[in-house]
Design a protein around this motif. Structure first.
Motif, PDB file in Angstrom:
ATOM      1  N   ILE B  24       0.847  -1.195   0.000  1.00 24.84           N
ATOM      2  CA  ILE B  24       0.000   0.000   0.000  1.00 24.84           C
ATOM      3  C   ILE B  24       0.879   1.241   0.000  1.00 24.84           C
ATOM      4  O   ILE B  24       0.645   2.198  -0.745  1.00 24.84           O
ATOM      5  N   LEU B  25       1.936   1.205   0.837  1.00 25.45           N
ATOM      6  CA  LEU B  25       2.821   2.364   0.953  1.00 25.45           C
ATOM      7  C   LEU B  25       3.534   2.649  -0.363  1.00 25.45           C
ATOM      8  O   LEU B  25       3.574   3.791  -0.829  1.00 25.45           O
ATOM      9  N   SER B 243      -5.036  10.507  -0.939  1.00 30.37           N
ATOM     10  CA  SER B 243      -5.949  11.653  -0.877  1.00 30.37           C
ATOM     11  C   SER B 243      -6.320  11.967   0.568  1.00 30.37           C
ATOM     12  O   SER B 243      -6.484  13.129   0.944  1.00 30.37           O
ATOM     13  N   MET B 244      -6.404  10.933   1.408  1.00 28.65           N
ATOM     14  CA  MET B 244      -6.678  11.170   2.826  1.00 28.65           C
ATOM     15  C   MET B 244      -5.463  11.766   3.520  1.00 28.65           C
ATOM     16  O   MET B 244      -5.587  12.535   4.470  1.00 28.65           O
ATOM     17  N   GLY B 245      -4.275  11.433   3.033  1.00 32.84           N
ATOM     18  CA  GLY B 245      -3.050  11.991   3.598  1.00 32.84           C
ATOM     19  C   GLY B 245      -2.740  13.368   3.052  1.00 32.84           C
ATOM     20  O   GLY B 245      -1.636  13.872   3.231  1.00 32.84           O
ATOM     21  N   ARG B 246      -3.691  13.969   2.395  1.00 32.53           N
ATOM     22  CA  ARG B 246      -3.614  15.347   1.899  1.00 32.53           C
ATOM     23  C   ARG B 246      -2.398  15.600   1.022  1.00 32.53           C
ATOM     24  O   ARG B 246      -1.777  16.673   1.084  1.00 32.53           O
ATOM     25  N   THR B 252       0.606  10.792   3.793  1.00 35.20           N
ATOM     26  CA  THR B 252       0.374   9.591   3.000  1.00 35.20           C
ATOM     27  C   THR B 252       0.943   8.360   3.699  1.00 35.20           C
ATOM     28  O   THR B 252       0.319   7.300   3.725  1.00 35.20           O
ATOM     29  N   THR B 253       2.129   8.516   4.294  1.00 34.21           N
ATOM     30  CA  THR B 253       2.738   7.388   4.996  1.00 34.21           C
ATOM     31  C   THR B 253       1.870   6.967   6.179  1.00 34.21           C
ATOM     32  O   THR B 253       1.611   5.779   6.388  1.00 34.21           O
ATOM     33  N   LEU B 254       1.403   7.959   6.941  1.00 37.78           N
ATOM     34  CA  LEU B 254       0.586   7.631   8.118  1.00 37.78           C
ATOM     35  C   LEU B 254      -0.731   6.968   7.717  1.00 37.78           C
ATOM     36  O   LEU B 254      -1.137   5.971   8.316  1.00 37.78           O
ATOM     37  N   THR B 255      -1.398   7.505   6.689  1.00 37.07           N
ATOM     38  CA  THR B 255      -2.669   6.888   6.298  1.00 37.07           C
ATOM     39  C   THR B 255      -2.439   5.506   5.702  1.00 37.07           C
ATOM     40  O   THR B 255      -3.251   4.608   5.898  1.00 37.07           O
ATOM     41  N   SER B 256      -1.309   5.320   5.010  1.00 36.10           N
ATOM     42  CA  SER B 256      -1.000   3.979   4.507  1.00 36.10           C
ATOM     43  C   SER B 256      -0.891   3.004   5.675  1.00 36.10           C
ATOM     44  O   SER B 256      -1.402   1.879   5.613  1.00 36.10           O
TER      45      SER B 256
END
Lengths: 348, 312
Positions: B24-25, B243-246, B252-256
């Motif tokens: 995912i990442l 898109s959630m990680g703005r 992006t890393t955190l939402t992944s």
């Protein structure tokens, strides 16, 4: 050569290129390419049964193609017809198994229930888009997986016939199944339903105020908003209608073609619907031809897989090329410009 | 409920979060780069799938997992290049182009798999190789941290490294500056002599490169073979994560990681008596919730801005 025929010529050119590519792939893969190509092109039309197969397969493609056309026309890139088609099929199957009604009312109730569930579920990404501008493409694709999971759960835990050897539901009541139209084929009354629906959609889109608002919102949402249209409402309504059509497609397919529910994976008609919509240039009446064409090459590929050494998945490569070229604005644009120039010179 | 906690608060669970986050990442970093250049790469799912198959095939024929990895990455970059060619030259709609790539990948990989192995389901008959797992010398002996962070597949460490590389690339290099400027305002970038098409090409190729790494991990790390449609929506989840990680590297890393945790939870909960079909929807439900939360906060921000503008 008139410019207004340009799109027709372009579509034809794309299809020809895709077919030539298919022949090239077949020639590389097959031990006997000419025979394989002959089967691919000719077998779908060879017998009454095969022509029947083409039309049977075109029915679900017309349903989802029509649903996706309306969404695309409103400039909504929503691919949720896939999950709705499946889930509504589960709903219709549940009612086909558990209700006892006469053979006129039973399919109507089951199909309408499936369609309504489709419409309501489709409204969720629609509302999210209209209210907060949530990307409908991603949300609808996530909903496909969610609806599939729930549908599969219902199949495995509520509908599953333990006596059967595969993961299939109990048998539908005979009264629920759609009757066949033409003996010797499995073409069912769903064909009439979808053709009526296509005509209705054409009327709706080009002859009513709502249809006009839908097209305007699709062409330019901001402009439509400034000219006083409630674009949020339009977006929700398009989703409701498209969900209704996709849901009806799933229900009709299940009751028309099967005697048990047996999809243990997404059947794929929703994404194919996007391809049909693009071939049809989002025009409801053209959906008929596009669906028939797609069904024709699919059945051809199936027959080829059966009687030659070329696997049927070859067709997905052809489909990808069709999508890439059909949606390519610049493809053959130089030719269109030349035609425009000639026409202008003639008018001077 | 207590059994739920017993499942989550273990080093095995934390280890598995990292394990499932890896693909995912990678794909999310790919989505990040192309999005920053102003193009949404919907084809990630298909690119990963093609790369996963290429890794298996190349490693089976060369006998080397590293050459296989190179094959996977090259295939990912190539598919991305085709997408770039169509969208940037032929002006194919980027979303439809991505849909085409996905459609091609899901059938095309089965087609090629069948031609090479005679099997349409999985690559069991191909002697493909697996990328090694690595024990980190000192780290592996530390209690708690050791079992969580040591012993992962080499690609898992590369994905963590990739986060820093992408962060540095976007923030500190001329290429990163060009990518950001093209994404924010292509006309302005053009006017100061940046070739928009060239930058978008580069961004799409990089995005294919990272998705290729994610695909390679699927078939040569996470599993040791290719199975049809094995990416199972991870490319889409990656787009949602981005898109959630703005559209920031850290976000992006955190939402992944969040999606990885949801995925790992779905796997872990299967020991409890909850139907697998419903558990399987968990990552997708998380994604929708994430998208909605993000969109609502964005639209609030927009409304606030509008209000202050009206007042001022």
């Amino acid at each position: 050569m008139k410019v207004k025929y340009f799109e027709v010529i372009r579509t034809t050119a794309v299809i020809l290129i895709a077919l030539v590519l298919a022949f090239i792939i077949i020639s590389i893969v097959s031990e006997q390419p000419l025979e394989s190509i002959r089967i691919f092109l000719w077998e779908p039309l060879n017998t009454k049964g095969h022509i029947g197969n083409v039309i049977e397969m075109a029915i679900p493609l017309m349903f989802t193609g029509l649903a996706v056309s309306l969404l695309f026309k409103a400039n909504l890139f929503n691919l949720g017809a896939e999950g709705l088609f499946y889930f509504s099929g589960v709903v219709a199957a549940t009612l086909a198994i558990h209700l006892s009604l006469n053979s006129f009312v039973h399919p109507i109730v089951a199909i309408l229930a499936g369609s309504l569930v489709g419409a309501l579920l489709s409204a969720i990404p629609g509302i999210l888009k209209a209210k907060w501008n949530v990307n409908e493409l991603v949300s609808s694709l996530m909903f496909n997986n969610i609806l599939f999971g729930i549908g599969l759960y219902i199949l495995n835990y509520k509908l599953r016939d333990a006596q059967a050897f595969a993961a299939v539901s109990f048998k539908f009541e005979k009264t629920a199944m759609l009757s066949k139209l033409i003996p010797g084929t499995r073409i069912h009354t769903g064909l009439i339903i979808v053709l009526l629906l296509i005509v209705a959609a054409h009327y709706f889109l080009y002859k009513t105020k709502w249809g006009y608002e839908l097209r305007m919102t699709g062409a330019n949402r901001e402009f439509a908003g400034y000219s006083g249209m409630k674009t949020a409402k339009v977006i929700v309504i398009v989703h409701l209608i498209a969900g209704f059509i996709a849901g009806m497609g799933g229900s009709v397919e299940v009751l028309g073609m099967y005697s048990r529910f047996q999809w243990s994976s997404l059947p794929g008609y929703g994404l194919d619907g996007a391809l049909v919509a693009m071939l049809a240039k989002n025009n409801p009446l053209s959906v008929i031809g596009a669906a028939l064409f797609l069904a024709y090459i699919r059945i051809g590929a199936d027959q080829m897989a059966r009687f030659s050494d070329v696997p049927a998945e070859m067709i997905s490569i052809v489909q990808a090329i069709i999508i890439l070229l059909i949606s390519a604005e610049q493809f053959l644009k130089f030719w269109k410009n030349r035609m425009l120039l000639k026409e202008a010179q003639r008018n001077v | 409920m207590s059994s739920l906690f017993n499942v989550i608060f273990t080093t095995e669970f934390a280890f598995s979060v990292l394990r499932v986050t890896t693909p995912i990442l990678f794909a999310a970093l790919g989505a990040l780069i192309s999005n920053r250049a102003g193009i949404i790469n919907i084809g990630l799912e298909g690119i990963m799938l093609v790369a996963a198959l290429s890794g298996v095939v190349v490693s089976a024929y060369t006998g080397s997992s590293w050459v296989g990895l190179m094959g996977a990455v090259m295939a990912g970059t190539l598919i991305s290049g085709i997408l770039a060619f169509f969208t940037l030259h032929f002006k194919t709609h980027i979303i439809l182009g991505g849909v085409a790539i996905n459609m091609f990948a899901s059938g095309g990989t089965v087609f090629i798999l069948y031609l090479l192995s005679g099997d349409k389901g999985s690559s069991t008959s191909l002697p493909s190789k697996v990328l090694p797992s690595v024990d980190i010398p000192l780290l592996k002996d530390i209690p708690v941290l050791g079992p969580i962070f040591s012993g992962h597949n080499v690609l898992t460490y590369m994905s963590i490294l990739a986060v820093f590389v992408v962060y540095y690339m976007l923030k500190r290099t001329p290429l990163g500056l060009r990518i950001r400027s093209v994404g924010e305002n292509p006309q302005a970038a053009q006017s100061v002599g940046v070739s928009v098409v060239k930058v978008q090409y580069t961004a799409l190729l990089l995005s294919g490169f990272f998705a290729g790494l994610g695909g390679a991990y699927m078939s040569m790390g996470y599993l040791s073979l290719f199975t049809r449609d094995m990416t199972a929506g991870r490319g889409w989840i990656a787009i949602a994560a981005e898109s959630m990680g703005r559209s920031t590297t850290v976000g992006t890393t955190l939402t992944s990681l969040l999606f990885g945790a949801a995925d790992a939870l779905a796997n872990a909960l299967q020991v409890l008596k909850i139907p697998a079909e419903l558990i399987g929807t968990l990552p997708y439900v998380t994604t929708v919730i994430g998208l909605v939360v993000y969109a609502v906060s964005e639209s609030r921000k927009r409304n606030r801005k509008l209000k202050t503008k009206v007042k001022g």
